[in-house]
Design an enzyme around this catalytic site. Structure first.
Site, short mmCIF file in Angstrom:
data_model
loop_
_atom_site.label_atom_id
_atom_site.label_comp_id
_atom_site.label_asym_id
_atom_site.label_seq_id
_atom_site.Cartn_x
_atom_site.Cartn_y
_atom_site.Cartn_z
CG ASN A 202 -61.84 77.12 -17.77
OD1 ASN A 202 -61.63 76.16 -17.05
ND2 ASN A 202 -60.98 77.51 -18.70
CB CYS A 203 -64.42 72.59 -15.60
SG CYS A 203 -65.15 70.94 -15.71
CG ASN A 204 -68.79 73.61 -20.18
OD1 ASN A 204 -68.74 74.82 -19.93
ND2 ASN A 204 -68.60 73.13 -21.40
CE LYS B 188 -67.79 78.11 -17.09
NZ LYS B 188 -67.86 78.55 -18.49
#
Length: 116
Positions: A10-12, A15
Site C-alpha cells: 500500500n506504499c505509494n 505502487k
C-alpha cells in the site's frame, strides 16, 4: 533472473515502482514486509552495497512515530538494524535487488539505466 523487490503493497512509492516494472515488462518477485519480514542476514547483505543510513527511511510515518530517544539511539549499523527489524516499514521502499546492485526508492531514470 527475476528482480527481488521488497516493500509494502500500500506504499505509494512501491505502487509507482511496480507499475513501472509491469509497464516495462521487467520480471520481478515481490516480497511484502507485512507478510515476509526481513531478517538480520538480509539487512547485513544489503549493507555491503548501500549504507545503513540509506536504508533507514527518516521521512516516513514509522520514523516519526519513534520517540526522540529511540531516533537518537540510531547511530550505527547495529542500532539501525535493531530498529529496522522491529519496524520493517522503516526500510526505504522499494528496495530492489538487481544484477546492477541495490536500488532504493523510485527514480524512473535510474530504473531505465539499471533495469532495461
Amino acid at each position: 533472473m527475476a528482480l527481488q523487490v521488497y516493500g509494502i503493497k500500500n506504499c505509494n512509492t512501491v505502487k509507482k515502482a511496480l507499475t513501472w516494472l509491469d509497464e516495462n515488462k521487467v520480471d520481478y518477485t515481490f516480497h511484502d514486509y507485512k507478510k515476509e519480514p526481513t531478517t538480520l542476514q538480509q539487512l547485513e547483505t544489503w549493507e555491503k552495497e548501500v549504507s545503513w543510513e540509506s536504508l533507514v527511511n527518516k521521512k516516513g510515518t514509522t520514523w516519526r512515530k519513534l520517540s526522540s530517544e529511540d531516533q537518537a539511539a540510531v547511530v550505527d549499523a547495529d542500532s539501525a538494524n535493531k530498529v529496522l527489524l522491529n519496524n520493517n516499514s522503516m526500510i526505504k521502499r522499494p528496495l530492489i535487488e538487481s544484477p546492477k546492485g541495490i536500488i532504493l526508492g523510485f527514480d524512473e531514470e535510474e530504473y531505465r539505466a539499471k533495469l532495461k
